[in-house]
Scaffold this motif. Structure first.
Motif: not given
Length: 191
Positions: A100-104
């Motif tokens: 999710s870090h990469w997506l955000l």
């Protein structure tokens, strides 16, 4: 998007008891934790000259840790560790929070995130650039923090008995205050 990652971890924690909050908070920052030694060795860097630094003002040359493939590798490593410590479902949850870090970051970063480590193949860089609109990105991050704090506090209140209810609500409130302070300190560089 620093405190927002923590807000998302709190949202996930509100939905599961399988993984401790601290593990979800760390999971939400694995890419940035890996970024630190890469900066120290000179393999990755930040350029604050083009957009003036501050909140979202840097171009981040995280060509390994924040590449899509690099994020997938870090996600799999963290998911494996989570599975080994807390079981299969926890490993999946931890992996999802790491990714999710990469997506955000994809949402807020300017086009500075490569698909392959080291930008191998010189493919197009990714990033939707929401940081170009600081009030919108700060609002998005604040919403993640508010939702995470509220959902975590609500879940803690519902799960606790009379004796531990105060402690859980106090801890939830403290989490919210810390996340808001992180957002304010992050955004202060923009003003």
């Amino acid at each position: 998007m620093f405190a927002g990652h923590f807000g998302l971890a709190a949202i996930v924690k509100s939905r599961t008891n399988r993984v401790p909050l601290w593990a979800l908070l760390v999971s939400s920052q694995v890419l940035d934790v890996a970024f630190i030694p890469m900066v120290m060795t000179g393999a990755e860097s930040m350029d604050e000259t083009k957009y003036g630094g501050g909140y979202g003002g840097a171009i981040i040359h995280a060509d390994y840790t924040h590449s899509l493939l690099g994020a997938i590798i870090l996600t799999l490593a963290a998911a494996f560790a989570g599975r080994w410590i807390w079981g299969k479902r926890a490993g999946v949850i931890i992996g999802a929070v790491v990714f999710s870090h990469w997506l955000l970051d994809l949402i807020v970063h300017r086009a500075d995130m490569p698909l392959l480590p080291g930008n191998w193949g010189d493919l197009p860089l990714l990033g939707f650039g929401l940081w170009q609109y600081p009030w919108i990105s700060i609002t998005l991050e604040a919403l993640l923090i508010a939702a995470g704090t509220w959902m975590y506090a609500r879940a803690a209140f519902q799960q606790s008995g009379e004796r531990s209810r105060f402690a859980r609500v106090a801890a939830s409130s403290l989490l919210g205050v810390v996340l808001v302070l992180l957002l304010v300190s992050d955004a202060a560089g923009w003003f």
